[in-house]
Design an enzyme around this catalytic site. Structure first.
Site, mmCIF file in Angstrom:
data_model
loop_
_atom_site.group_PDB
_atom_site.id
_atom_site.type_symbol
_atom_site.label_atom_id
_atom_site.label_comp_id
_atom_site.label_asym_id
_atom_site.label_seq_id
_atom_site.Cartn_x
_atom_site.Cartn_y
_atom_site.Cartn_z
ATOM 1 N N ARG A 1 10.657 -0.046 -1.686
ATOM 2 C CA ARG A 1 9.529 -0.035 -0.649
ATOM 3 C C ARG A 1 10.712 0.701 0.831
ATOM 4 N NH1 ARG A 1 8.661 -5.373 -2.305
ATOM 5 N NH2 ARG A 1 6.714 -6.221 -3.662
ATOM 6 N N HIS B 1 6.584 6.031 0.741
ATOM 7 C CA HIS B 1 6.096 5.035 0.742
ATOM 8 C C HIS B 1 4.705 4.307 1.244
ATOM 9 C CE1 HIS B 1 5.476 0.187 1.202
ATOM 10 N NE2 HIS B 1 5.621 0.376 -0.248
ATOM 11 N N ASN C 1 12.282 -4.604 -3.462
ATOM 12 C CA ASN C 1 12.135 -4.126 -1.784
ATOM 13 C C ASN C 1 13.485 -2.689 -1.316
ATOM 14 O OD1 ASN C 1 12.722 -5.148 0.833
ATOM 15 N ND2 ASN C 1 14.623 -5.168 0.677
ATOM 16 N N HIS D 1 30.970 -1.523 17.963
ATOM 17 C CA HIS D 1 31.403 -1.600 16.833
ATOM 18 C C HIS D 1 31.007 -1.652 15.357
ATOM 19 C CE1 HIS D 1 33.393 -4.875 18.276
ATOM 20 N NE2 HIS D 1 32.533 -5.281 19.887
ATOM 21 N N ASN E 1 12.217 4.898 1.646
ATOM 22 C CA ASN E 1 11.534 6.372 2.544
ATOM 23 C C ASN E 1 10.300 5.093 2.936
ATOM 24 O OD1 ASN E 1 10.363 8.558 3.027
ATOM 25 N ND2 ASN E 1 10.874 9.439 1.097
ATOM 26 N N TYR F 1 -2.224 3.351 -4.410
ATOM 27 C CA TYR F 1 -1.955 2.039 -5.333
ATOM 28 C C TYR F 1 -3.134 1.363 -4.435
ATOM 29 C CZ TYR F 1 -0.636 -2.881 -4.961
ATOM 30 O OH TYR F 1 -0.601 -4.483 -5.874
ATOM 31 N N HIS G 1 8.513 13.966 -8.513
ATOM 32 C CA HIS G 1 10.264 14.086 -8.272
ATOM 33 C C HIS G 1 11.093 14.851 -9.801
ATOM 34 C CE1 HIS G 1 10.380 10.933 -5.222
ATOM 35 N NE2 HIS G 1 11.749 10.911 -5.142
ATOM 36 N N SER H 1 5.004 8.905 -8.547
ATOM 37 C CA SER H 1 6.057 9.438 -8.075
ATOM 38 C C SER H 1 7.057 10.223 -8.989
ATOM 39 C CB SER H 1 6.882 8.014 -7.017
ATOM 40 O OG SER H 1 7.597 8.497 -6.564
#
Length: 494
Positions: A369, A376, A366, A94, A372, A384, A411, A407
């Site tokens: 996080r 992350h 979300n 499906h 990727n 962090y 980029h 980040s």
């Protein structure tokens, strides 16, 4: 009659309340089950990583437990477990229909291109865009080989020599650490940072060839940092305990990590023992993106670059760029699913959670996080958490801002070098709109927020494609007569 109507209305109210409670309970149950399964997987991984003591043996001390398995000094590290990628659900009939729909759309793109070219010029199979985008491939291959050999021959021997200086045989281990640390930083800045960028810029490589070198540059820099960051605390702990020899990884472990589809170093990963299919899907995604550019992007932006840009044309350009957003999803499917799974299969790498169900996200927190997980995890563990560890967990907002800034800068650096011009659209969207939504919508739930997130993704990516495409053609059609530093920074499409 009034009493009967009252009873019926009460029943209807109770029914609606029961349905509401049912939906609410199901949502809570689903959330709790997901949290429970995640914690269960992490706990099972931690049990697998540490050997079990004998039944009647005394409990291990903290020092003995630290010898069994290394942990970062500020908390638990990432656990790798055997699990499959979510898009393997395409094996279900499906859901596989969605995959077939995209293949049918690719066939239609190919047919439309062939028919139009046949009507205009006769039977011509022309791939000029691919040939241009991937030009100077021999130079790209030579540059990659040089980068890889430098990563293989410089950081590992340097780390091995530094680990030997931490023993009692050397009188000034701190001075050696400063010396080796300076050499390591110099290598990261010049060997991996400056030289590949210099090769790309001076040889004027085309965009796709630039992306290959610059993305590999960033990947190798992150891998080298992870290797050093994970093993330095282990050597320092060995130096304090004064055991006979330091636990230094072997060359085979380091070499495996350089190819493994992860940016977090471990001595061992879970393994198990379909590569051609995934590589063919990467190739199919490349041709898919080619036909999207040929049929949807190039005709539109080439024509709009020859006319004056007003508000109406800008709005139409953004909304006409929504369908080409498909290229970005193709990049996700080709790299994060097909390419990484192909390498995971060749290397028997079992933890294939390279992404999570970001398409179900109801908040940008979300989404960032989950879309990727590979990048992350690196940002979470080495930016962090290390920042919180150094600040003793006092500046969580500053740590999150630092992650977003790094980040966004990386980029924008990739796009600036690969496109050959500085146009910080992505940086502004990332730092302003993205950061704002990350803070604002983290706790929002419900289907409407998923719709809002998808609408924002389509519009945001359409703005990026529209503005960067306009600037690309402006750079081609409006060359600078007297280039200066200010003129190089100023967008020519304005």
């Amino acid at each position: 009659k009034i009493e009967v109507e009252h009873v019926i209305s009460k029943k209807l109210q109770l029914k609606r309340k029961a349905e509401y409670l049912k939906n609410d309970l199901l949502r809570q149950f689903d959330s709790q089950v997901n949290d429970f399964m995640d914690s269960l997987i992490e706990e099972s991984a931690s049990l697998e990583l540490a050997p079990l003591p004998a039944v009647f043996s005394p409990p291990l001390s903290d020092r003995e437990r630290s010898k069994l398995h290394f942990r970062p000094p500020h908390g638990e590290g990432k656990h790798f477990v055997s699990r499959r990628s979510l898009l393997e659900l395409f094996e279900v009939n499906h859901i596989r229909t969605i995959y077939h729909m995209f293949i049918a759309l690719l066939i239609l793109f190919i047919l439309s291109t062939v028919v139009v070219d046949f009507i205009d010029e006769g039977l011509v199979l022309d791939f000029d865009l691919l040939v241009y985008a991937f030009g100077q491939i021999p130079l790209v291959v030579c540059t990659w080989i040089c980068m890889f050999l430098s990563v293989l021959l410089a950081p590992f021997p340097l780390f091995h020599l530094w680990s030997q200086t931490q023993s009692d045989c050397y009188s000034h281990p701190s001075l050696c650490s400063v010396l080796f640390g300076s050499v390591y930083l110099l290598y990261q800045a010049l060997g991996l940072g400056f030289l590949p960028t210099y090769v790309v810029v001076t040889n004027n490589l085309p965009p796709a060839s630039r992306f290959i070198i610059i993305l590999e540059q960033v990947r190798l820099m992150m891998k080298v940092h992870s290797f050093v960051r994970e093993n330095v605390p282990r050597v320092l702990a060995w130096a304090k305990e004064k055991t006979p020899s330091p636990v230094v990884p072997q060359v085979s472990q380091y070499l495996y990590f350089l190819f493994a589809p992860t940016l977090i170093y471990r001595d061992k990963y879970p393994r198990w023992g379909y590569v051609a299919t995934k590589l063919l899907q990467v190739l199919g995604s490349l041709f898919y993106a080619y036909y999207v550019f040929v049929r949807l992007c190039i005709p539109q932006f080439r024509s709009i670059s020859l006319q004056l840009l007003d508000l109406r044309a800008m709005v139409l350009c953004v909304f006409n760029s929504i369908l080409p957003v498909l290229v970005l999803f193709l990049a996700f499917f080709a790299f994060l699913h097909c390419w990484l799974n192909a390498f995971a299969e060749m290397l028997c790498f079992a933890d294939r959670m390279f992404y999570k169900d970001w398409w179900n996200s109801t908040s940008f927190a979300n989404y960032y996080r989950t879309w990727n997980v590979v990048v992350h995890d690196w940002l979470y563990h080495y930016v962090y958490r290390d920042f919180l560890w150094m600040s003793r967990k006092r500046f969580r907002a500053a740590a999150m801002l630092l992650v977003f800034t790094i980040s966004a800068v990386v980029h924008e650096y990739i796009l600036a070098v690969c496109f050959g011009f500085f146009y910080p659209v992505l940086f502004c969207l990332f730092m302003c709109f993205g950061m704002f939504n990350f803070i604002l919508h983290d706790q929002r739930k419900g289907p409407i927020w998923n719709v809002i997130m998808w609408t924002s993704l389509f519009l945001g990516h359409a703005v990026i494609i529209c503005l960067y495409s306009q600037e690309w053609y402006a750079q081609q059609y409006c060359p600078l007569k007297e280039p200066s530093f200010f003129e190089l920074l100023k967008p020519r499409s304005w």
